[in-house]
Write a protein that holds these residues in place. Structure first.
Motif, PDB file in Angstrom:
ATOM      1  N   LEU A 107     -38.345  35.715  24.635  1.00  0.00           N
ATOM      2  CA  LEU A 107     -38.319  37.163  24.825  1.00  0.00           C
ATOM      3  C   LEU A 107     -38.847  37.568  26.194  1.00  0.00           C
ATOM      4  O   LEU A 107     -39.117  38.744  26.438  1.00  0.00           O
ATOM      5  CB  LEU A 107     -39.122  37.838  23.713  1.00  0.00           C
ATOM      6  CG  LEU A 107     -38.530  37.662  22.310  1.00  0.00           C
ATOM      7  CD1 LEU A 107     -39.459  38.222  21.251  1.00  0.00           C
ATOM      8  CD2 LEU A 107     -37.161  38.317  22.211  1.00  0.00           C
ATOM      9  N   SER A 108     -38.947  36.619  27.105  1.00  0.00           N
ATOM     10  CA  SER A 108     -39.414  36.902  28.465  1.00  0.00           C
ATOM     11  C   SER A 108     -38.360  36.454  29.472  1.00  0.00           C
ATOM     12  O   SER A 108     -38.230  35.255  29.739  1.00  0.00           O
ATOM     13  CB  SER A 108     -40.734  36.187  28.752  1.00  0.00           C
ATOM     14  OG  SER A 108     -41.054  36.279  30.128  1.00  0.00           O
ATOM     15  N   PRO A 109     -37.607  37.388  30.053  1.00  0.00           N
ATOM     16  CA  PRO A 109     -36.617  37.012  31.071  1.00  0.00           C
ATOM     17  C   PRO A 109     -37.246  36.254  32.231  1.00  0.00           C
ATOM     18  O   PRO A 109     -36.645  35.310  32.759  1.00  0.00           O
ATOM     19  CB  PRO A 109     -36.045  38.360  31.526  1.00  0.00           C
ATOM     20  CG  PRO A 109     -36.264  39.277  30.370  1.00  0.00           C
ATOM     21  CD  PRO A 109     -37.562  38.839  29.756  1.00  0.00           C
ATOM     22  N   ASP A 110     -38.448  36.651  32.632  1.00  0.00           N
ATOM     23  CA  ASP A 110     -39.106  35.973  33.753  1.00  0.00           C
ATOM     24  C   ASP A 110     -39.383  34.507  33.434  1.00  0.00           C
ATOM     25  O   ASP A 110     -39.250  33.637  34.305  1.00  0.00           O
ATOM     26  CB  ASP A 110     -40.419  36.683  34.106  1.00  0.00           C
ATOM     27  CG  ASP A 110     -40.186  38.038  34.749  1.00  0.00           C
ATOM     28  OD1 ASP A 110     -39.059  38.281  35.235  1.00  0.00           O
ATOM     29  OD2 ASP A 110     -41.127  38.868  34.758  1.00  0.00           O
ATOM     30  N   SER A 111     -39.770  34.231  32.190  1.00  0.00           N
ATOM     31  CA  SER A 111     -40.027  32.852  31.782  1.00  0.00           C
ATOM     32  C   SER A 111     -38.748  32.024  31.850  1.00  0.00           C
ATOM     33  O   SER A 111     -38.751  30.878  32.327  1.00  0.00           O
ATOM     34  CB  SER A 111     -40.601  32.811  30.368  1.00  0.00           C
ATOM     35  OG  SER A 111     -40.708  31.491  29.899  1.00  0.00           O
ATOM     36  N   PHE A 112     -37.643  32.602  31.396  1.00  0.00           N
ATOM     37  CA  PHE A 112     -36.358  31.891  31.441  1.00  0.00           C
ATOM     38  C   PHE A 112     -35.947  31.618  32.887  1.00  0.00           C
ATOM     39  O   PHE A 112     -35.522  30.511  33.228  1.00  0.00           O
ATOM     40  CB  PHE A 112     -35.284  32.710  30.727  1.00  0.00           C
ATOM     41  CG  PHE A 112     -33.926  32.062  30.738  1.00  0.00           C
ATOM     42  CD1 PHE A 112     -33.629  31.052  29.845  1.00  0.00           C
ATOM     43  CD2 PHE A 112     -32.962  32.449  31.653  1.00  0.00           C
ATOM     44  CE1 PHE A 112     -32.382  30.443  29.857  1.00  0.00           C
ATOM     45  CE2 PHE A 112     -31.713  31.847  31.675  1.00  0.00           C
ATOM     46  CZ  PHE A 112     -31.420  30.839  30.771  1.00  0.00           C
ATOM     47  N   ILE A 113     -36.079  32.628  33.734  1.00  0.00           N
ATOM     48  CA  ILE A 113     -35.694  32.470  35.144  1.00  0.00           C
ATOM     49  C   ILE A 113     -36.532  31.397  35.827  1.00  0.00           C
ATOM     50  O   ILE A 113     -36.011  30.542  36.552  1.00  0.00           O
ATOM     51  CB  ILE A 113     -35.819  33.821  35.885  1.00  0.00           C
ATOM     52  CG1 ILE A 113     -34.766  34.805  35.347  1.00  0.00           C
ATOM     53  CG2 ILE A 113     -35.660  33.636  37.388  1.00  0.00           C
ATOM     54  CD1 ILE A 113     -34.964  36.238  35.821  1.00  0.00           C
ATOM     55  N   GLU A 114     -37.825  31.429  35.593  1.00  0.00           N
ATOM     56  CA  GLU A 114     -38.712  30.427  36.180  1.00  0.00           C
ATOM     57  C   GLU A 114     -38.323  29.017  35.727  1.00  0.00           C
ATOM     58  O   GLU A 114     -38.308  28.070  36.529  1.00  0.00           O
ATOM     59  CB  GLU A 114     -40.152  30.724  35.784  1.00  0.00           C
ATOM     60  CG  GLU A 114     -41.170  29.733  36.325  1.00  0.00           C
ATOM     61  CD  GLU A 114     -42.592  30.016  35.850  1.00  0.00           C
ATOM     62  OE1 GLU A 114     -43.470  29.168  36.097  1.00  0.00           O
ATOM     63  OE2 GLU A 114     -42.822  31.076  35.222  1.00  0.00           O
ATOM     64  N   CYS A 119     -35.429  23.763  36.704  1.00  0.00           N
ATOM     65  CA  CYS A 119     -34.401  22.815  36.290  1.00  0.00           C
ATOM     66  C   CYS A 119     -33.434  22.536  37.443  1.00  0.00           C
ATOM     67  O   CYS A 119     -33.114  21.381  37.743  1.00  0.00           O
ATOM     68  CB  CYS A 119     -33.648  23.353  35.070  1.00  0.00           C
ATOM     69  SG  CYS A 119     -32.230  22.361  34.567  1.00  0.00           S
ATOM     70  N   LEU A 120     -32.970  23.593  38.109  1.00  0.00           N
ATOM     71  CA  LEU A 120     -32.028  23.422  39.213  1.00  0.00           C
ATOM     72  C   LEU A 120     -32.626  22.609  40.358  1.00  0.00           C
ATOM     73  O   LEU A 120     -31.911  21.865  41.038  1.00  0.00           O
ATOM     74  CB  LEU A 120     -31.581  24.788  39.729  1.00  0.00           C
ATOM     75  CG  LEU A 120     -30.635  25.579  38.820  1.00  0.00           C
ATOM     76  CD1 LEU A 120     -30.453  27.000  39.343  1.00  0.00           C
ATOM     77  CD2 LEU A 120     -29.285  24.878  38.709  1.00  0.00           C
ATOM     78  N   VAL A 130     -30.058  26.817  25.389  1.00  0.00           N
ATOM     79  CA  VAL A 130     -30.098  27.895  24.397  1.00  0.00           C
ATOM     80  C   VAL A 130     -30.209  29.196  25.197  1.00  0.00           C
ATOM     81  O   VAL A 130     -31.223  29.427  25.854  1.00  0.00           O
ATOM     82  CB  VAL A 130     -31.293  27.746  23.448  1.00  0.00           C
ATOM     83  CG1 VAL A 130     -31.373  28.944  22.502  1.00  0.00           C
ATOM     84  CG2 VAL A 130     -31.183  26.447  22.656  1.00  0.00           C
ATOM     85  N   PRO A 131     -29.183  30.023  25.185  1.00  0.00           N
ATOM     86  CA  PRO A 131     -29.173  31.179  26.087  1.00  0.00           C
ATOM     87  C   PRO A 131     -30.118  32.288  25.642  1.00  0.00           C
ATOM     88  O   PRO A 131     -30.457  32.412  24.471  1.00  0.00           O
ATOM     89  CB  PRO A 131     -27.719  31.656  26.032  1.00  0.00           C
ATOM     90  CG  PRO A 131     -27.233  31.221  24.687  1.00  0.00           C
ATOM     91  CD  PRO A 131     -27.944  29.921  24.396  1.00  0.00           C
ATOM     92  N   THR A 132     -30.525  33.082  26.617  1.00  0.00           N
ATOM     93  CA  THR A 132     -31.218  34.338  26.343  1.00  0.00           C
ATOM     94  C   THR A 132     -30.160  35.442  26.462  1.00  0.00           C
ATOM     95  O   THR A 132     -29.036  35.245  26.018  1.00  0.00           O
ATOM     96  CB  THR A 132     -32.427  34.504  27.298  1.00  0.00           C
ATOM     97  OG1 THR A 132     -33.062  35.750  27.046  1.00  0.00           O
ATOM     98  CG2 THR A 132     -32.047  34.381  28.747  1.00  0.00           C
ATOM     99  N   GLN A 139     -26.955  34.280  35.349  1.00  0.00           N
ATOM    100  CA  GLN A 139     -27.512  33.910  36.650  1.00  0.00           C
ATOM    101  C   GLN A 139     -27.615  32.383  36.763  1.00  0.00           C
ATOM    102  O   GLN A 139     -27.311  31.802  37.804  1.00  0.00           O
ATOM    103  CB  GLN A 139     -28.894  34.533  36.832  1.00  0.00           C
ATOM    104  CG  GLN A 139     -28.925  36.049  36.821  1.00  0.00           C
ATOM    105  CD  GLN A 139     -30.351  36.577  36.858  1.00  0.00           C
ATOM    106  OE1 GLN A 139     -31.269  35.917  37.342  1.00  0.00           O
ATOM    107  NE2 GLN A 139     -30.558  37.778  36.319  1.00  0.00           N
ATOM    108  N   PHE A 140     -28.059  31.772  35.685  1.00  0.00           N
ATOM    109  CA  PHE A 140     -28.219  30.321  35.647  1.00  0.00           C
ATOM    110  C   PHE A 140     -26.866  29.615  35.599  1.00  0.00           C
ATOM    111  O   PHE A 140     -26.586  28.703  36.390  1.00  0.00           O
ATOM    112  CB  PHE A 140     -29.063  29.951  34.433  1.00  0.00           C
ATOM    113  CG  PHE A 140     -29.364  28.490  34.281  1.00  0.00           C
ATOM    114  CD1 PHE A 140     -29.426  27.635  35.375  1.00  0.00           C
ATOM    115  CD2 PHE A 140     -29.624  27.962  33.015  1.00  0.00           C
ATOM    116  CE1 PHE A 140     -29.740  26.292  35.218  1.00  0.00           C
ATOM    117  CE2 PHE A 140     -29.933  26.625  32.859  1.00  0.00           C
ATOM    118  CZ  PHE A 140     -29.983  25.782  33.955  1.00  0.00           C
TER     119      PHE A 140
END
Length: 355
Positions: A107-114, A119-120, A130-132, A139-140
């Motif tokens: 539930l945290s977009p910032d956590s997913f982005i980080e 990973c990249l 597992v998508p958000t 973006q990913f």
């Protein structure tokens, strides 16, 4: 059994050297156009079928896959996905495969982005994801497409992201199924409870949102007179607060005898019912995690809908392996079975068909 075709046989038929045939088969440079044409013609005439496993082993390179999944407690649905993925890696260790699990707060977009940026930075060969939300996940995945890195989606199917493969249930149909099964035993009820878990008013996944859409659609079309009353057990609350929320709910709604939880946490309500000895209330839930299974055996959960998390993890790695290592085409959409577990059949629910 078909006779084995040797490189020497192909070379003789094409009128080229063995080295030229070897370069063509392994897509190496320094082959003239005319020689390439003669070798390809010979391969077609001889119906040559390469041994993809042997070729991959001979190539002798390593592959690193990454799996991005939500942070979770032990014995959760996601644990099964991890175990299935690791089993697939173990069975293919001769091909120098490796898998790293990375976690983000769902539930945290910032956590997913980080997490995806990290990973990249590792330059993965393939990704299981597992998508958000669609917008943030895109973006990913756009970056993965730009780098020609294949990825597999789990849990929620988002065709706009154009994954290599998807593994999971048809969430809408699963919601229909849950409503249908529930109402076989709750046909005389006027009110049923829908247990939800949200944070800041948001559901944890699109999969759960779609299940609810399917559930409500079935109820509207077939049991419009039945009232659906929600109870929310917020994700950011301490678990000890849940008993108070549930006590208040059942005291206010003594007419409720059937509940549905569209996530893997039906055991929260199941354990409360056992503790308070409310034997006149039954639950339908999702996922064969240990706590849910215990409540099913104890009788506070009537049914569990299984979505084969272990197999999802296993086959997501297998898809990347076949596409990246063996250069084979894989199925894009893979809907998992919708199985119904009861006290009578839960002990026969095994993972063995992928082991």
């Amino acid at each position: 059994m078909a006779e084995k075709i040797r490189i020497k046989d192909i070379a003789e038929r094409a009128g080229v050297s063995v080295g030229t045939v070897d370069r063509v088969l392994h897509k190496r440079p320094n082959v003239s156009a005319s020689a390439l044409k003669r070798v390809e013609k010979a391969l077609e005439e001889m119906n040559y079928q390469p041994n993809m496993y042997a070729s991959a082993l001979a190539y002798n390179r390593s592959y690193k896959f990454y799996c991005l999944i939500p942070k979770h407690a032990s014995e959760a649905y996601w644990d099964e996905i991890e175990m299935g993925a690791m089993k697939a890696i173990e069975q293919r260790r001769d091909f120098y495969l490796d898998l790293e699990i990375m976690y983000y707060s769902r539930l945290s977009p910032d956590s997913f982005i980080e997490t995806y940026k990290k990973c990249l930075s590792y330059n993965p060969d393939g990704v299981i994801l597992v998508p958000t939300t669609l917008e943030v996940t895109r973006q990913f995945t756009d970056e993965l497409h730009d780098r020609n890195i294949p990825f597999v989606l789990l849990d929620s199917y988002m065709p706009a992201l154009q994954p290599l493969s998807f593994y999971g249930q048809d969430s809408i149909q699963s919601g229909h199924f849950a409503a249908h099964m529930l109402m076989l035993i709750a046909r005389q009820e006027t009110t049923i409870m829908l247990m939800k878990q949200t944070k800041d008013g948001k559901m944890a996944s699109r999969q759960q949102e779609n299940r609810e859409v399917g559930f409500r659609d079935y109820m509207k079309n077939n049991f419009p007179e039945v009232k659906i009353v929600e109870v929310n057990l917020p994700l950011d609350e301490e678990k000890k607060q849940y008993d108070g929320i549930l006590e208040k709910f059942f005291s206010k709604h003594p007419e409720v005898h059937h509940c549905v939880a569209l996530n893997s946490k039906a055991h929260i309500v199941g354990e409360f019912l056992l503790k308070t000895k409310r034997h006149n209330v039954q639950i339908m839930g999702y996922d064969m995690v240990h706590k849910n299974a215990d409540c099913l055996r104890a009788g506070s959960i009537s049914f569990l809908i299984a979505q084969h998390a272990y197999q999802q993890g296993y086959f997501s790695v297998d898809s990347l392996f076949r596409a990246i290592v063996l250069k084979k085409k894989v199925e894009a959409v893979n809907y998992m079975p919708i199985d119904l577990l009861t006290q009578e059949n839960i002990d026969f629910y095994h993972r063995s068909w992928v082991q």
